[in-house]
Enzyme design. Structure first.
Site, PDB file in Angstrom:
ATOM      1  N   ALA A 133     -12.504  36.460 -29.018  1.00 26.42           N
ATOM      2  CA  ALA A 133     -13.491  36.403 -27.941  1.00 26.42           C
ATOM      3  C   ALA A 133     -14.751  35.641 -28.325  1.00 26.42           C
ATOM      4  CB  ALA A 133     -13.860  37.830 -27.514  1.00 26.42           C
ATOM      5  N   HIS A 134     -14.710  34.903 -29.435  1.00 28.44           N
ATOM      6  CA  HIS A 134     -15.860  34.094 -29.840  1.00 28.44           C
ATOM      7  C   HIS A 134     -15.777  32.716 -29.192  1.00 28.44           C
ATOM      8  CE1 HIS A 134     -17.403  36.721 -33.186  1.00 28.44           C
ATOM      9  NE2 HIS A 134     -16.207  37.263 -32.954  1.00 28.44           N
ATOM     10  N   HIS A 209     -11.816  44.363 -38.661  1.00 24.61           N
ATOM     11  CA  HIS A 209     -10.771  44.891 -37.763  1.00 24.61           C
ATOM     12  C   HIS A 209      -9.364  44.435 -38.179  1.00 24.61           C
ATOM     13  CE1 HIS A 209     -11.489  41.060 -35.760  1.00 24.61           C
ATOM     14  NE2 HIS A 209     -12.534  41.492 -35.094  1.00 24.61           N
ATOM     15  N   ASN A 212      -6.134  42.676 -36.341  1.00 23.12           N
ATOM     16  CA  ASN A 212      -6.585  41.875 -35.207  1.00 23.12           C
ATOM     17  C   ASN A 212      -7.242  40.592 -35.701  1.00 23.12           C
ATOM     18  OD1 ASN A 212      -7.244  45.013 -34.006  1.00 23.12           O
ATOM     19  ND2 ASN A 212      -5.960  43.642 -32.805  1.00 23.12           N
ATOM     20  N   ALA A 213      -6.912  39.479 -35.053  1.00 21.99           N
ATOM     21  CA  ALA A 213      -7.454  38.156 -35.396  1.00 21.99           C
ATOM     22  C   ALA A 213      -7.112  37.762 -36.830  1.00 21.99           C
ATOM     23  CB  ALA A 213      -8.964  38.100 -35.175  1.00 21.99           C
ATOM     24  N   HIS A 244      -6.088  47.979 -29.408  1.00 19.19           N
ATOM     25  CA  HIS A 244      -6.080  46.990 -30.493  1.00 19.19           C
ATOM     26  C   HIS A 244      -4.918  47.175 -31.464  1.00 19.19           C
ATOM     27  CE1 HIS A 244     -10.167  46.114 -29.120  1.00 19.19           C
ATOM     28  NE2 HIS A 244     -10.123  45.017 -29.855  1.00 19.19           N
ATOM     29  N   ASP A 267     -16.055  48.497 -32.593  1.00 16.23           N
ATOM     30  CA  ASP A 267     -16.135  47.115 -32.097  1.00 16.23           C
ATOM     31  C   ASP A 267     -16.523  47.138 -30.620  1.00 16.23           C
ATOM     32  OD1 ASP A 267     -16.052  44.342 -32.242  1.00 16.23           O
ATOM     33  OD2 ASP A 267     -13.892  44.206 -31.907  1.00 16.23           O
ATOM     34  N   ALA A 302     -11.556  41.425 -26.050  1.00 16.82           N
ATOM     35  CA  ALA A 302     -12.969  41.095 -26.293  1.00 16.82           C
ATOM     36  C   ALA A 302     -13.739  42.358 -26.647  1.00 16.82           C
ATOM     37  CB  ALA A 302     -13.566  40.421 -25.063  1.00 16.82           C
TER      38      ALA A 302
END
Length: 377
Positions: A133-134, A209, A212-213, A244, A267, A302
């Site tokens: 979400a960046h 996190h 995730n990502a 998540h 988060d 996000a």
């Protein structure tokens, strides 16, 4: 002022026991087993756990830390305190360096006041392929000199920097973060297994996190998660909201890394505590539906609408962890990672009187922060 809480089930690092706890001048002065020696406020056998420590939070109650607005930040901290988070980090998101510096300088004043425990930079030095979400237009290559300037804006209050260490300049920026007094966290990264090991050797001690990502685990290409889970120097964050990660993944982390290296985080973004609708996370538009937050463009997750009491309760009820293990992951483990375990994170004599009183179904009954009731029993 002296307060004694009696008829409680105290959750300490040693386990759960019936007893009492005395608070004076904002600190815990006595912890005892069995019947208290005098009168006090009887809690009816309710559980008392240490105040939660959230090391990764972007907002809540409609407010956002990345805005740098102090009144919003106070509202966010107060909202999460009502849900048991007595120690909170303000997490920023990817933005232009001057915007990060402005927000950091404003939030540092709230750190001076004790409202916030520190500031967390999540971005802008992250991988485009894992930016989530960046805003990809604002991503930058890791720059040790630039980071040093941003850390200076925080006057020692920037406690953590999330970056992708495999990017050019990544290892040097990890070392710059550590030299500047901040934790280096591996996250939003496409690092491989060996690159992750190199990053840990360079100074990365947190996994942002986990799951995730990041590239997924694979039996022939273990990726960064295997390195992060196995290395005793690393604390791994988990967003335990049921969106998540699957409960089995938290169970895996708690088994491999142990509760002493697994930290529950929220988060959370501005929509936490609010209804479904459209919100902002940094420069990005986010739609919340059924409590799940996703980018309007592209649909990436996000942040969350999670609070730490829910994360704690899910850890016990959905994941099957013991109450002491969940309490460690929600309080002592993040406190230890942040270098705050001498003050917060467990019920112990000499520490701040930060505690959460829970009902039998693990809902928040009362919250105390620094010896004062946020939510009285």
């Amino acid at each position: 002022m002296r307060t004694t809480l009696t008829d409680a089930r105290l959750v300490t690092p040693g386990g759960v026991h019936d007893g009492w706890i005395t608070i004076e001048d904002g600190r815990i002065t006595h912890i005892g087993r069995g019947r208290a020696p005098g009168d006090g406020l009887a809690l009816g056998g309710r559980l008392v756990v240490p105040g939660f420590v959230d090391m990764h939070t972007h907002g809540g109650a409609g407010g956002s830390f990345p805005s740098g607005d102090q009144e919003e930040a106070r509202r966010v901290a107060a909202f999460h305190a009502r849900h048991g988070t007595t120690t909170i980090m303000a997490s920023l998101v990817t933005a232009a360096p001057e915007a990060i510096a402005r927000a950091t300088a404003a939030l540092a004043e709230l750190c001076d006041d004790g409202v916030l425990a520190g500031i967390h930079f999540e971005g802008p030095y992250i991988a485009r392929s894992r930016c989530g979400a960046h805003d990809p237009a604002l991503l930058r290559a890791p720059d040790p000199a630039e980071l040093t300037g941003l850390l200076a804006a925080g006057r020692g209050h920037v406690r953590m920097v999330t970056l992708a260490p495999e990017l050019p300049g990544g290892s040097d920026t990890v070392r710059a973060a550590v030299a500047g007094g901040a934790l280096a966290a591996l996250g939003h990264s496409d690092a491989g297994y060996e690159q992750a090991l190199d990053a840990i050797d360079a100074g990365c001690t947190v996994a942002t996190h986990l799951f995730n990502a990041l590239p997924p685990l694979h039996h022939r290409d273990p990726g960064p998660m295997a390195a992060l889970l196995q290395d005793p120097r690393v604390t791994v964050e988990i967003i335990n909201d049921g969106v998540h990660v699957h409960p089995a993944m938290l169970r895996l982390a708690a088994t491999v890394a142990g509760p002493d290296r697994t930290a529950l985080i929220t988060d959370a973004m501005a929509a936490a505590g609010m209804g479904d609708g459209t919100y902002r996370l940094g420069s990005m538009d986010v739609t919340v539906s059924g409590g799940a937050a996703r980018l309007v463009q592209g649909g990436a997750i996000a942040g969350s609408t999670l609070t730490m009491d829910v994360a704690f309760r899910r850890a016990v009820r959905e994941v099957g962890l013991t109450v002491p293990a969940a309490a460690e992951m929600a309080a002592l483990t993040p406190a230890r990672a942040l270098g705050l375990a001498d003050r917060v994170g467990s019920l112990a004599v000499g520490k701040h009187a930060d505690l959460v009183v829970l009902t039998d179904d693990l809902a928040v009954h009362a919250v105390m922060r620094r010896g004062g009731w946020v939510t009285p029993p």
